[in-house]
Design a protein around this motif. Structure first.
Motif, PDB file in Angstrom:
ATOM      1  N   ALA A  18     115.041  51.144 -31.310  1.00 19.25           N
ATOM      2  CA  ALA A  18     113.603  51.219 -31.028  1.00 19.25           C
ATOM      3  C   ALA A  18     112.943  52.264 -31.925  1.00 19.25           C
ATOM      4  O   ALA A  18     111.849  52.033 -32.460  1.00 19.25           O
ATOM      5  CB  ALA A  18     113.360  51.539 -29.552  1.00 19.25           C
ATOM      6  N   PHE A  19     113.596  53.415 -32.108  1.00 25.09           N
ATOM      7  CA  PHE A  19     113.049  54.459 -32.985  1.00 25.09           C
ATOM      8  C   PHE A  19     112.889  53.945 -34.408  1.00 25.09           C
ATOM      9  O   PHE A  19     111.896  54.251 -35.074  1.00 25.09           O
ATOM     10  CB  PHE A  19     113.932  55.705 -32.993  1.00 25.09           C
ATOM     11  CG  PHE A  19     113.925  56.477 -31.712  1.00 25.09           C
ATOM     12  CD1 PHE A  19     112.774  56.657 -30.972  1.00 25.09           C
ATOM     13  CD2 PHE A  19     115.096  57.044 -31.233  1.00 25.09           C
ATOM     14  CE1 PHE A  19     112.774  57.375 -29.794  1.00 25.09           C
ATOM     15  CE2 PHE A  19     115.118  57.765 -30.054  1.00 25.09           C
ATOM     16  CZ  PHE A  19     113.949  57.932 -29.332  1.00 25.09           C
ATOM     17  N   SER A  20     113.847  53.176 -34.889  1.00 22.79           N
ATOM     18  CA  SER A  20     113.743  52.664 -36.258  1.00 22.79           C
ATOM     19  C   SER A  20     112.586  51.670 -36.367  1.00 22.79           C
ATOM     20  O   SER A  20     111.863  51.665 -37.371  1.00 22.79           O
ATOM     21  CB  SER A  20     115.054  52.046 -36.732  1.00 22.79           C
ATOM     22  OG  SER A  20     115.337  50.846 -36.062  1.00 22.79           O
ATOM     23  N   TYR A  21     112.374  50.849 -35.337  1.00 23.00           N
ATOM     24  CA  TYR A  21     111.230  49.922 -35.348  1.00 23.00           C
ATOM     25  C   TYR A  21     109.916  50.701 -35.339  1.00 23.00           C
ATOM     26  O   TYR A  21     108.974  50.354 -36.054  1.00 23.00           O
ATOM     27  CB  TYR A  21     111.268  48.988 -34.138  1.00 23.00           C
ATOM     28  CG  TYR A  21     112.463  48.075 -34.074  1.00 23.00           C
ATOM     29  CD1 TYR A  21     113.109  47.621 -35.217  1.00 23.00           C
ATOM     30  CD2 TYR A  21     112.952  47.645 -32.847  1.00 23.00           C
ATOM     31  CE1 TYR A  21     114.196  46.772 -35.143  1.00 23.00           C
ATOM     32  CE2 TYR A  21     114.039  46.793 -32.758  1.00 23.00           C
ATOM     33  CZ  TYR A  21     114.665  46.355 -33.914  1.00 23.00           C
ATOM     34  OH  TYR A  21     115.740  45.516 -33.823  1.00 23.00           O
ATOM     35  N   ILE A  22     109.854  51.743 -34.531  1.00 26.50           N
ATOM     36  CA  ILE A  22     108.653  52.577 -34.459  1.00 26.50           C
ATOM     37  C   ILE A  22     108.360  53.185 -35.827  1.00 26.50           C
ATOM     38  O   ILE A  22     107.233  53.141 -36.315  1.00 26.50           O
ATOM     39  CB  ILE A  22     108.808  53.676 -33.393  1.00 26.50           C
ATOM     40  CG1 ILE A  22     108.787  53.050 -31.993  1.00 26.50           C
ATOM     41  CG2 ILE A  22     107.736  54.749 -33.536  1.00 26.50           C
ATOM     42  CD1 ILE A  22     109.257  53.980 -30.880  1.00 26.50           C
ATOM     43  N   ASP A  23     109.392  53.745 -36.450  1.00 26.62           N
ATOM     44  CA  ASP A  23     109.217  54.362 -37.773  1.00 26.62           C
ATOM     45  C   ASP A  23     108.710  53.357 -38.799  1.00 26.62           C
ATOM     46  O   ASP A  23     107.829  53.672 -39.607  1.00 26.62           O
ATOM     47  CB  ASP A  23     110.526  54.990 -38.253  1.00 26.62           C
ATOM     48  CG  ASP A  23     110.930  56.211 -37.448  1.00 26.62           C
ATOM     49  OD1 ASP A  23     110.075  56.787 -36.727  1.00 26.62           O
ATOM     50  OD2 ASP A  23     112.127  56.587 -37.514  1.00 26.62           O
ATOM     51  N   GLU A  24     109.269  52.147 -38.786  1.00 23.37           N
ATOM     52  CA  GLU A  24     108.838  51.117 -39.731  1.00 23.37           C
ATOM     53  C   GLU A  24     107.379  50.732 -39.507  1.00 23.37           C
ATOM     54  O   GLU A  24     106.594  50.642 -40.450  1.00 23.37           O
ATOM     55  CB  GLU A  24     109.720  49.870 -39.622  1.00 23.37           C
ATOM     56  CG  GLU A  24     111.041  49.986 -40.333  1.00 23.37           C
ATOM     57  CD  GLU A  24     110.875  50.229 -41.830  1.00 23.37           C
ATOM     58  OE1 GLU A  24     110.129  49.485 -42.503  1.00 23.37           O
ATOM     59  OE2 GLU A  24     111.485  51.192 -42.319  1.00 23.37           O
ATOM     60  N   LEU A  25     107.015  50.516 -38.253  1.00 27.25           N
ATOM     61  CA  LEU A  25     105.649  50.097 -37.951  1.00 27.25           C
ATOM     62  C   LEU A  25     104.631  51.191 -38.251  1.00 27.25           C
ATOM     63  O   LEU A  25     103.509  50.901 -38.683  1.00 27.25           O
ATOM     64  CB  LEU A  25     105.544  49.658 -36.490  1.00 27.25           C
ATOM     65  CG  LEU A  25     106.220  48.320 -36.180  1.00 27.25           C
ATOM     66  CD1 LEU A  25     106.357  48.125 -34.682  1.00 27.25           C
ATOM     67  CD2 LEU A  25     105.440  47.172 -36.808  1.00 27.25           C
ATOM     68  N   LYS A  26     105.019  52.445 -38.062  1.00 30.05           N
ATOM     69  CA  LYS A  26     104.081  53.543 -38.297  1.00 30.05           C
ATOM     70  C   LYS A  26     103.802  53.754 -39.788  1.00 30.05           C
ATOM     71  O   LYS A  26     102.894  54.498 -40.137  1.00 30.05           O
ATOM     72  CB  LYS A  26     104.582  54.825 -37.634  1.00 30.05           C
ATOM     73  CG  LYS A  26     104.420  54.719 -36.097  1.00 30.05           C
ATOM     74  CD  LYS A  26     104.715  55.988 -35.416  1.00 30.05           C
ATOM     75  CE  LYS A  26     103.522  56.853 -35.581  1.00 30.05           C
ATOM     76  NZ  LYS A  26     103.368  57.928 -34.677  1.00 30.05           N
ATOM     77  N   LYS A  27     104.534  53.085 -40.645  1.00 31.28           N
ATOM     78  CA  LYS A  27     104.235  53.118 -42.077  1.00 31.28           C
ATOM     79  C   LYS A  27     103.005  52.277 -42.403  1.00 31.28           C
ATOM     80  O   LYS A  27     102.411  52.443 -43.462  1.00 31.28           O
ATOM     81  CB  LYS A  27     105.435  52.609 -42.884  1.00 31.28           C
ATOM     82  CG  LYS A  27     106.629  53.537 -42.844  1.00 31.28           C
ATOM     83  CD  LYS A  27     107.805  52.939 -43.584  1.00 31.28           C
ATOM     84  CE  LYS A  27     109.033  53.828 -43.466  1.00 31.28           C
ATOM     85  NZ  LYS A  27     110.224  53.203 -44.086  1.00 31.28           N
ATOM     86  N   GLN A  28     102.637  51.379 -41.482  1.00 23.84           N
ATOM     87  CA  GLN A  28     101.476  50.525 -41.689  1.00 23.84           C
ATOM     88  C   GLN A  28     100.205  51.302 -41.318  1.00 23.84           C
ATOM     89  O   GLN A  28     100.179  52.046 -40.342  1.00 23.84           O
ATOM     90  CB  GLN A  28     101.567  49.270 -40.826  1.00 23.84           C
ATOM     91  CG  GLN A  28     102.736  48.378 -41.174  1.00 23.84           C
ATOM     92  CD  GLN A  28     102.807  47.164 -40.262  1.00 23.84           C
ATOM     93  OE1 GLN A  28     101.789  46.691 -39.762  1.00 23.84           O
ATOM     94  NE2 GLN A  28     104.009  46.666 -40.053  1.00 23.84           N
TER      95      GLN A  28
END
Length: 85
Positions: A18-28
């Protein structure tokens, strides 16, 4: 923007994902300013016990439980959209 709380455990593989998904999405650009209150349930047991859930990761948006347990990137994005609405 609505508040997001994330209940997790340090060694939980689903939480790490979940943390990795959050990190990826927060790049947008759309999601970069979203803030998440991270609550490690074993370290903040008093707070965690005030909420009704059994599995981690568990997400609350404005104190409404919106997801509990393993999660996909699309589901995290849906949470972010709900927080922005």
């Amino acid at each position: 923007m609505k508040s997001i709380k994330l209940f997790y455990l340090k060694n939980c593989p689903f939480c790490k994902r979940a943390f990795s998904y959050i990190d990826e999405l927060k790049k947008q650009e759309t999601y970069k300013d979203i803030e998440i209150e991270m609550i490690e349930e074993s370290e903040q047991a008093d707070l965690a016990n005030q909420y009704d859930y059994y599995y981690v990761p568990t997400f609350y948006v404005d104190d409404e439980k919106v997801h509990e347990g393993g999660i996909t990137q699309d589901e995290v994005e849906d949470l972010f959209k709900k927080a922005l609405s």
